[in-house]
Design an enzyme around this catalytic site. Structure first.
Site, PDB file in Angstrom:
ATOM      1  N   HIS A 101       0.872  -1.461   0.226  1.00 44.70           N
ATOM      2  CA  HIS A 101       0.342  -0.199   0.040  1.00 44.70           C
ATOM      3  C   HIS A 101       0.803   1.209  -0.190  1.00 44.70           C
ATOM      4  O   HIS A 101       1.777   1.359   0.737  1.00 44.70           O
ATOM      5  CB  HIS A 101      -0.841   0.249   0.886  1.00 44.70           C
ATOM      6  CG  HIS A 101      -1.554   1.390   1.847  1.00 44.70           C
ATOM      7  ND1 HIS A 101      -2.020   1.798   3.281  1.00 44.70           N
ATOM      8  CD2 HIS A 101      -2.533   1.678   0.209  1.00 44.70           C
ATOM      9  CE1 HIS A 101      -2.536   3.040   2.156  1.00 44.70           C
ATOM     10  NE2 HIS A 101      -2.767   3.021   1.299  1.00 44.70           N
ATOM     11  N   SER A 102       0.869   2.686  -1.283  1.00 48.77           N
ATOM     12  CA  SER A 102       1.190   3.348  -0.607  1.00 48.77           C
ATOM     13  C   SER A 102       2.838   3.029  -0.758  1.00 48.77           C
ATOM     14  O   SER A 102       3.604   2.720  -1.929  1.00 48.77           O
ATOM     15  CB  SER A 102       0.898   4.491   0.666  1.00 48.77           C
ATOM     16  OG  SER A 102       1.398   5.573   0.654  1.00 48.77           O
ATOM     17  N   LEU A 103       3.842   3.703   0.090  1.00 44.96           N
ATOM     18  CA  LEU A 103       5.385   3.802  -0.587  1.00 44.96           C
ATOM     19  C   LEU A 103       5.211   2.514   0.207  1.00 44.96           C
ATOM     20  O   LEU A 103       6.974   1.503  -0.583  1.00 44.96           O
ATOM     21  CB  LEU A 103       5.935   4.363   0.937  1.00 44.96           C
ATOM     22  CG  LEU A 103       7.303   4.538   0.559  1.00 44.96           C
ATOM     23  CD1 LEU A 103       7.530   5.429  -0.096  1.00 44.96           C
ATOM     24  CD2 LEU A 103       8.401   4.643   2.306  1.00 44.96           C
TER      25      LEU A 103
ATOM     26  N   SER B  68       4.626  -0.050  -1.444  1.00 47.28           N
ATOM     27  CA  SER B  68       4.195  -1.076  -2.963  1.00 47.28           C
ATOM     28  C   SER B  68       5.547  -0.303  -3.792  1.00 47.28           C
ATOM     29  O   SER B  68       5.953  -0.997  -4.637  1.00 47.28           O
ATOM     30  CB  SER B  68       3.157  -0.283  -4.173  1.00 47.28           C
ATOM     31  OG  SER B  68       3.155   1.126  -4.093  1.00 47.28           O
TER      32      SER B  68
ATOM     33  N   PHE C  80      -1.413  -1.023  -3.871  1.00 45.64           N
ATOM     34  CA  PHE C  80      -3.076  -0.403  -4.076  1.00 45.64           C
ATOM     35  C   PHE C  80      -2.567   1.013  -3.551  1.00 45.64           C
ATOM     36  O   PHE C  80      -1.622   1.765  -2.557  1.00 45.64           O
ATOM     37  CB  PHE C  80      -3.548  -0.914  -2.637  1.00 45.64           C
ATOM     38  CG  PHE C  80      -3.866  -2.686  -2.402  1.00 45.64           C
ATOM     39  CD1 PHE C  80      -4.067  -2.967  -3.316  1.00 45.64           C
ATOM     40  CD2 PHE C  80      -2.946  -2.826  -1.376  1.00 45.64           C
ATOM     41  CE1 PHE C  80      -4.400  -4.307  -3.370  1.00 45.64           C
ATOM     42  CE2 PHE C  80      -3.615  -4.518  -1.055  1.00 45.64           C
ATOM     43  CZ  PHE C  80      -4.313  -5.092  -2.417  1.00 45.64           C
TER      44      PHE C  80
END
Length: 688
Positions: A343-345, A347, A481
């Site tokens: 998720h976010s960073l 990923s 995500f």
């Protein structure tokens, strides 16, 4: 005694006549209470007793019956993510750090003060209550009074009415008996008599394992919950989606469940002592905001620093390897695949790790053979296409004769072209094309084994300088995500991802985002920069578009129709006024021209008229390279009706919505099970 009777009669309902039987008849018809196991969950210093699933409770009871005299019996519960140490009465997390919870074998309960939830009595006092109850039932003698160790009084009036009186501390000698003090509370025997939801157990069979890496900061959603809690939600949604959409496969025992395990790197980064250093230089004003920034947003800057980037990638890789090893030890019969999600960073961290994995030598050889065949066939065709673009088609034969593919073309110098007999003018055109494309081209080679540097030409994608560790397994699919991967690649100077590039050890890649997520960026336009196309719309888990989106589309279509009809009417009227009498042939040609004009003018407006599914089918056919095995990469969620009122208001929520998004979970499950040849019961509208 007369004074004590008053408060007791108050909570009682009208007494039933003696003829109406209490539940057990006199004469020894006593049935032992069925125990259920609970654990104590502490949230913000508030205790809450949570029941184990029926299966877990049965296993605990069985072990309790068999292992009373043993040293310490350990029973795995909650799908194997928690162990219960029976002797110590503790529930301990297996895969992550968490305070141990108290476990209790519960038979008797009383209603709590604040939230009306039932609280179990201690096991020893429950035994006393059960014994008193058994005597009362057997002898049919009620009005039994018991006093607990802390002066709490319980009175068993009859099988249906049992009351708990809380003592009120007082120094007065003339104070009345404890039964008069405090508000009476209801007492219940057996879990079946209290309003509590026993959770459903999880299938024992695990088909696939997914590691989930969090983004910036210790909190992962709008309620400031940890990655463990958010992944718990994701897992629970996946269980309900399996029941709703894979029922046939479940009935045929093809499907068990997918296990999701959280990977935490934030605590390791902030235990390096960097927080103390930051504290020294942080200004004292707007204290909370500054601490929030230090704890969350600075993680992005840490990742762009080679020192702390190394700490982060080491932590993520070692934690995923540790979890994988521990999972395999506890599940030796597991034969499924492993996927990863970020998720976010998180990923971006996973993407950088994956681009730096080493493929097996055999795979390298296979991909080399593949690229050789591609270059001998498709590569030559690509060169011919380039020559056609440059209006130099007459030189196609010369390039084909020299077996010149795209890669070879980009290595050409002026002397090479001169040796091939290409004249000066065409030579200049070709060299200019090569130089203009070379700056933006990302080399499709697999990751270098050298230390990474932002300017290393052998790397597929530029990264922060760090030694990227290797994973002990090859991920099946990588799910991102709300991911900023596209933005970070662009900032690092990458303008284009080669369509032939794929992650060395992972063949699947899905970039999933909410339309209002301010942190999310697309990937596909970096692979196909010359073509404008929409991301794939994630189908709603109930099988159709959300109603407000259908309504919006319907209104758009209606307005387009109205506009076209109005314009058509006006054009006809204007032509009837201005047209001079002309021969029939000329009139026919004018009509044809007018039709052509209206056709060309209508063209841009006809897009919304196409059925959405057809649009999506066409979109799915767009070639977006090998990064996801030739399949589409970008998937956009449908916004909720309330979110469409104000994009800015729901931007933050858009970035944190994935943990409880049924549509996201369903796509993850669909893609995972598709690799095993298992499909949804019914294909969803718009899904590919």
């Amino acid at each position: 005694a007369p004074r004590a009777a008053a408060p007791m009669s108050a909570p009682e309902p009208p007494r039933p006549p003696p003829a109406e039987p209490p539940e057990p008849d006199p004469g020894g018809r006593y049935e032992a209470v069925v125990p259920h196991w609970f654990y104590c969950k502490v949230t913000d210093s508030r205790e809450r007793w949570v029941p184990f699933s029926a299966q877990d409770s049965e296993r605990l009871e069985e072990a309790h019956g068999a292992g009373k005299d043993r040293e310490d019996v350990v029973v795995p519960t909650s799908g194997g993510r928690y162990d219960v140490h029976l002797k110590r009465r503790q529930r301990v997390a297996v895969y992550w750090e968490e305070e141990a919870s108290e476990v209790r074998r519960c038979t008797w309960f009383y209603k709590g003060d604040k939230d009306n939830k039932y609280i179990p009595y201690s096991e020893s006092f429950s035994e006393e209550l059960e014994e008193a109850y058994m005597i009362a039932v057997t002898l049919d003698e009620w009005k039994k009074k018991l006093e607990s160790p802390n002066r709490e009084v319980i009175i068993l009036h009859n099988p249906k009415l049992m009351v708990h009186y809380h003592p009120v501390a007082s120094s007065d000698d003339w104070v009345s008996t404890p039964t008069e003090q405090g508000r009476p509370r209801t007492v219940k025997r057996g879990v079946e008599n209290i309003a509590v939801e026993i959770p459903n157990g999880e299938p024992l069979q695990i088909d696939h394992l997914v590691f989930v890496v969090h983004g910036i900061g210790p909190a992962c959603d709008i309620r400031f919950r940890s990655i463990v809690q958010c992944v718990n939600d994701f897992r629970n949604v996946s269980l309900s989606m399996l029941q709703a959409h894979f029922r046939k496969a479940q009935e045929q025992q093809q499907v068990g469940r997918v296990e999701f395990l959280p990977v935490n790197w934030h605590s390791s980064l902030h235990s390096t002592g960097v927080d103390v250093d930051l504290e020294r230089i942080t200004l004292p004003s707007i204290n909370r905001l500054r601490h929030f920034i230090n704890d969350t947003i600075l993680d992005v800057f840490f990742y762009n620093s080679s020192t702390y980037c190394q700490t982060i990638v080491d932590t993520v890789a070692s934690e995923m390897n540790r979890l994988h090893q521990l999972f395999m030890q506890r599940n030796p019969l597991f034969k499924g695949g492993v996927s990863i999600a970020g998720h976010s960073l998180g990923s971006l961290i996973l993407f950088d790790l994956l681009t730096n994995q080493k493929a097996d030598p055999e795979e390298d050889e296979r991909s080399a053979q593949g690229s050789r065949t591609t270059s001998s066939n498709g590569g030559i065709e690509e060169v011919q296409e380039i020559l056609r673009k440059l209006e130099l088609s007459e030189y196609c034969d010369a390039f084909e004769k020299e077996k010149m593919d795209r890669q070879a073309l980009f290595l050409c110098t002026e002397n090479n072209l001169k040796e091939m007999g290409i004249p000066l003018g065409p030579r200049m055109k070709i060299l200019h094309y090569i130089s203009s494309k070379a700056d933006t081209q990302v080399c499709p080679r697999n990751a270098s084994t050298e230390p990474v540097s932002g300017t290393n030409p052998n790397l597929p994608l530029s990264q922060v300088s760090a030694n990227y560790p290797q994973l002990n397994y090859k991920p099946t699919i990588f799910f991102a995500f709300g991911s900023p991967i596209g933005m970070f690649l662009t900032v690092r100077g990458v303008k284009r991802i080669d369509p032939n590039y794929s992650l060395p050890t992972c063949k699947g890649f899905f970039n999933i985002f909410h339309p209002f997520d301010p942190v999310a960026y697309r990937i596909e336009p970096m692979i196909v920069p010359d073509l404008e196309f929409e991301p794939m719309l994630l189908p709603h888990h109930k099988g159709r578009k959300r109603m407000h989106l259908e309504l919006k589309e319907g209104l758009t279509r209606m307005s387009v129709d109205l506009k076209n009809n109005l314009l058509g009417s006006l054009r006809v009227a204007w032509q009837s006024f201005t047209r001079a009498p002309v021969p029939a042939l000329e009139a026919a040609s004018t009509d044809a021209e007018a039709e052509a004009e209206t056709g060309t003018e209508k063209q841009p407006d006809t897009k919304p008229e196409e059925p959405p599914a057809a649009v999506k089918e066409e979109a799915a056919l767009i070639n977006v390279g090998r990064l996801n095995g030739g399949n589409r990469i970008d998937y956009v969620l449908q916004e909720k009706p309330i979110e469409s009122f104000n994009e800015y208001l729901f931007a933050l929520q858009g970035h944190l919505c994935y943990w409880e998004s049924e549509d996201t979970v369903l796509l993850v499950l669909k893609e995972i099970y598709q690799t095993q040849g298992i499909t949804l019961d019914q294909p969803l509208q718009g899904s590919q």
